[in-house]
Design a protein around this motif. Structure first.
Motif, PDB file in Angstrom:
ATOM      1  N   LEU A 214       0.857  -1.186   0.000  1.00 11.85           N
ATOM      2  CA  LEU A 214       0.000   0.000   0.000  1.00 11.85           C
ATOM      3  C   LEU A 214       0.891   1.233   0.000  1.00 11.85           C
ATOM      4  O   LEU A 214       2.039   1.179   0.441  1.00 11.85           O
ATOM      5  CB  LEU A 214      -0.899   0.009   1.236  1.00 11.85           C
ATOM      6  CG  LEU A 214      -1.995  -1.063   1.246  1.00 11.85           C
ATOM      7  CD1 LEU A 214      -2.728  -1.021   2.589  1.00 11.85           C
ATOM      8  CD2 LEU A 214      -2.980  -0.879   0.101  1.00 11.85           C
ATOM      9  N   TYR A 215       0.357   2.344  -0.491  1.00  9.11           N
ATOM     10  CA  TYR A 215       1.120   3.597  -0.482  1.00  9.11           C
ATOM     11  C   TYR A 215       0.998   4.216   0.912  1.00  9.11           C
ATOM     12  O   TYR A 215      -0.089   4.634   1.302  1.00  9.11           O
ATOM     13  CB  TYR A 215       0.584   4.563  -1.539  1.00  9.11           C
ATOM     14  CG  TYR A 215       0.307   3.915  -2.880  1.00  9.11           C
ATOM     15  CD1 TYR A 215       1.248   3.075  -3.483  1.00  9.11           C
ATOM     16  CD2 TYR A 215      -0.885   4.140  -3.539  1.00  9.11           C
ATOM     17  CE1 TYR A 215       0.984   2.476  -4.695  1.00  9.11           C
ATOM     18  CE2 TYR A 215      -1.159   3.551  -4.770  1.00  9.11           C
ATOM     19  CZ  TYR A 215      -0.224   2.718  -5.341  1.00  9.11           C
ATOM     20  OH  TYR A 215      -0.489   2.123  -6.543  1.00  9.11           O
ATOM     21  N   PRO A 216       2.099   4.289   1.659  1.00 11.21           N
ATOM     22  CA  PRO A 216       1.986   4.686   3.071  1.00 11.21           C
ATOM     23  C   PRO A 216       1.612   6.156   3.271  1.00 11.21           C
ATOM     24  O   PRO A 216       1.119   6.527   4.323  1.00 11.21           O
ATOM     25  CB  PRO A 216       3.393   4.408   3.628  1.00 11.21           C
ATOM     26  CG  PRO A 216       4.296   4.433   2.445  1.00 11.21           C
ATOM     27  CD  PRO A 216       3.486   3.949   1.280  1.00 11.21           C
ATOM     28  N   HIS A 217       1.834   6.987   2.240  1.00 13.78           N
ATOM     29  CA  HIS A 217       1.580   8.420   2.405  1.00 13.78           C
ATOM     30  C   HIS A 217       0.159   8.809   2.051  1.00 13.78           C
ATOM     31  O   HIS A 217      -0.177   9.993   2.069  1.00 13.78           O
ATOM     32  CB  HIS A 217       2.566   9.221   1.555  1.00 13.78           C
ATOM     33  CG  HIS A 217       2.471   8.907   0.087  1.00 13.78           C
ATOM     34  ND1 HIS A 217       2.666   7.650  -0.415  1.00 13.78           N
ATOM     35  CD2 HIS A 217       2.193   9.695  -0.969  1.00 13.78           C
ATOM     36  CE1 HIS A 217       2.525   7.674  -1.739  1.00 13.78           C
ATOM     37  NE2 HIS A 217       2.235   8.900  -2.095  1.00 13.78           N
ATOM     38  N   MET A 218      -0.661   7.833   1.709  1.00 16.16           N
ATOM     39  CA  MET A 218      -2.033   8.145   1.286  1.00 16.16           C
ATOM     40  C   MET A 218      -3.030   7.425   2.177  1.00 16.16           C
ATOM     41  O   MET A 218      -2.740   6.354   2.711  1.00 16.16           O
ATOM     42  CB  MET A 218      -2.270   7.628  -0.132  1.00 16.16           C
ATOM     43  CG  MET A 218      -1.524   8.358  -1.194  1.00 16.16           C
ATOM     44  SD  MET A 218      -2.003   7.610  -2.769  1.00 16.16           S
ATOM     45  CE  MET A 218      -0.835   8.465  -3.807  1.00 16.16           C
TER      46      MET A 218
ATOM     47  N   TYR B  20      -4.849   5.747   7.486  1.00 17.51           N
ATOM     48  CA  TYR B  20      -3.616   5.505   6.743  1.00 17.51           C
ATOM     49  C   TYR B  20      -3.225   4.033   6.908  1.00 17.51           C
ATOM     50  O   TYR B  20      -3.566   3.425   7.931  1.00 17.51           O
ATOM     51  CB  TYR B  20      -2.498   6.434   7.240  1.00 17.51           C
ATOM     52  CG  TYR B  20      -2.636   7.835   6.702  1.00 17.51           C
ATOM     53  CD1 TYR B  20      -1.973   8.215   5.535  1.00 17.51           C
ATOM     54  CD2 TYR B  20      -3.471   8.760   7.314  1.00 17.51           C
ATOM     55  CE1 TYR B  20      -2.127   9.480   5.002  1.00 17.51           C
ATOM     56  CE2 TYR B  20      -3.638  10.038   6.787  1.00 17.51           C
ATOM     57  CZ  TYR B  20      -2.964  10.393   5.633  1.00 17.51           C
ATOM     58  OH  TYR B  20      -3.129  11.634   5.103  1.00 17.51           O
TER      59      TYR B  20
END
Ligand SMILES: Nc1ncnc2c1ncn2[C@@H]1O[C@H](COP(=O)(O)OP(=O)(O)O)[C@@H](O)[C@H]1O
Ligand SMILES: [Mg+2]
Lengths: 247, 224
Positions: free
Chosen positions: A94-98, A139
């Motif tokens: 997963l994209y951690p910043h989104m 998140y």
């Protein structure tokens, strides 16, 4: 050999890393709505096979047709095809910043060009489907491993793929979290999704797979319905692999 | 004590030259702001170009980065200001200062951004590409936002260090703080302008350092 009606049709697939021959001529055809389960020892080439099927790895030789389109044809728009091939990774990625919702809507918006509202609607529906309706604004780091993997499945499902590839989707999970991910996969199967699953969850294979494929040293050793492969394996290598697992 | 006050805090000298030094502050701010914008952007562009991994392109980028990190900025400034006119390129002192410091900052920023890009796990690229996002889309939406967040502390430090080099403008006639202070010092025969000049640097850069520190804490949660 080649099957015109197959959702995925792999023929004569070869792949080497340097001098290491990892896939030595794989033929595999997956029918629409079929769930094919791939098992085999570590290093036998299972991940490489899946990764070739959306060209995350570049095959050396052979043919890969998805829904009738040859992936290895240079004229094929690979990005358009990848939207049709869902991929689920062992490590979720997963994209951690989104937020979870943004993870799911990113490709809808940037690759498919959908508007914010429409993407949100599709994303929320996909997340509800995997039981994460209440986590849209969380998140990834705030989720359990099982929830993260379900969010990753939602990210793929939101693009309405024709086929989904799972590479050891539960191997990174604590045992008590495996069930929730398998439940989502079962629901996908019941909804008619075509799936190729690399996994060691033999119990899931027994009651959900249409076919089990055993790979060893870059080749398919044997395949058949789960009761046959698990109950009466033909090859010695399959028997010894399964014996290791039972132990 | 009186002699000290007379040498460094002479009221008459302050009154006479303060306006010059304030004008110098403005010039310093202009150059520094321009350098930060172009240097950081150019560094980001170079690092992005490098991520395509085209051999000859990357060799050129690495060469540029190594040269501009190795040479003292003063040397490059002197070459550009006094050397380039010999080949028919005459640039103003302001342009040379801006250009050279931008290139130096770009070189350092490229290395910082590049190590940030490299530190993002391969799985992030693969996940994004597997959903049909293109290379540039993946870079822009998935990789860079994570990479940049990690580069904030080293990048602010480097940016501050390089913008302080605006003082080198004094050797090529850019009327920034140091140049103004030096001129005033030689006209008045008094060191007061130099002290005022250093206070001007403090007034300018302490807030920048503070902003840098704030940015660092703000982005520190990045790797949750
Ligand atoms: N990118 C790569 N570079 C070199 N060797 C690789 C690479 N990816 C996989 N391999 C090697 O290919 C073989 C098969 O790997 P893999 O497909 O991951 O097997 P499996 O998923 O069945 O465990 C292993 O020996 C592995 O070390
Ligand atoms: Mg594997």
């Amino acid at each position: 050999m080649s099957d015109r009606n197959a959702m995925l049709d792999v023929a004569g697939l070869r792949k080497s890393f340097g001098s290491l021959e990892v896939l030595r001529g794989i033929d595999l055809s997956v029918a629409p709505q079929e769930l094919v389960f791939v098992i085999g020892p570590s290093g036998s080439g299972k991940s490489t096979l899946l990764r070739c099927c959306n060209r995350l790895e570049e095959p050396d030789e052979g043919s890969i047709r998805v829904d009738g389109v040859e992936l290895l044809d240079p004229k094929t728009d690979i990005n358009a095809m990848r939207r049709r091939i869902g991929m689920v990774f062992q490590s979720f990625n997963l994209y951690p910043h989104m937020t979870v919702l943004s993870n799911v809507t990113l490709a809808l918006r940037k690759a498919l060009g959908k508007g914010r509202a429409e993407a949100r609607e599709i994303g929320e529906a996909a997340l509800a489907r995997v039981g994460l309706a209440d986590k849209v604004d969380a998140y990834p780091a705030q989720l359990s491993g099982g929830q993260q993997q379900r969010a990753a499945i939602a990210r793929a499902v939101a693009l309405e793929p024709k086929i989904m590839l799972f590479d050891e989707p539960t191997s990174a999970l604590d045992p008590e979290l495996v069930g929730s991910v398998l439940a989502v996969m079962r629901e996908l199967r019941e909804a008619g999704m075509t799936m190729v699953v690399v996994s060691h969850e033999m119990r899931f294979a027994r009651d959900a797979a249409d076919r089990v494929v055993f790979m060893d040293h870059g080749a398919i050793v044997e395949q058949g319905p789960p009761e046959q492969v698990f109950g009466a394996p033909e090859h010695a290598r399959t028997r010894s692999f399964l014996a290791d697992f039972a132990a | 004590m009186d002699r000290f006050a007379d040498a460094f805090l002479n009221p008459a000298v302050i009154e006479k030259y303060l306006p010059d030094i304030l004008r110098g502050m403005l010039v310093t701010i202009e150059v520094a702001a321009a350098v930060v914008v172009t240097g950081v952007l150019a560094g980001l562009l170079l690092a992005s170009a490098r991520s395509f991994r085209i051999r000859p392109v990357n060799a050129l980028i690495v060469l540029f980065v190594d040269v501009f990190r190795a040479l003292p900025p003063l040397v490059i400034i002197l070459i550009a200001y006094f050397g380039l006119p010999n080949v028919g390129i005459s640039l103003s002192g302001f342009t040379v200062l801006w250009l050279v410091l931008s290139l130096v900052l770009a070189a350092f920023a490229e290395e910082i951004f590049w190590s940030g890009i490299l530190s993002i796990r391969k799985g992030q690229w693969e996940a994004a590409r597997s959903t049909g996002l293109g290379f540039l889309q993946t870079l822009a939406w998935v990789i860079l936002p994570q990479a940049v967040r990690m580069t904030v502390p080293p990048l602010t430090n480097r940016t501050i260090a390089i913008t302080k080099n605006t003082a080198l403008g004094a050797v090529i006639g850019v009327p920034e703080i140091l140049m103004q202070a030096q001129t005033a010092q030689s006209f008045s025969g008094n060191a007061t302008p130099l002290l005022i000049g250093s206070l001007a640097y403090v007034a300018l850069f302490v807030p920048v350092v503070a902003v840098g520190r704030w940015l660092e804490t703000r982005f520190a949660w990045g790797r949750a």
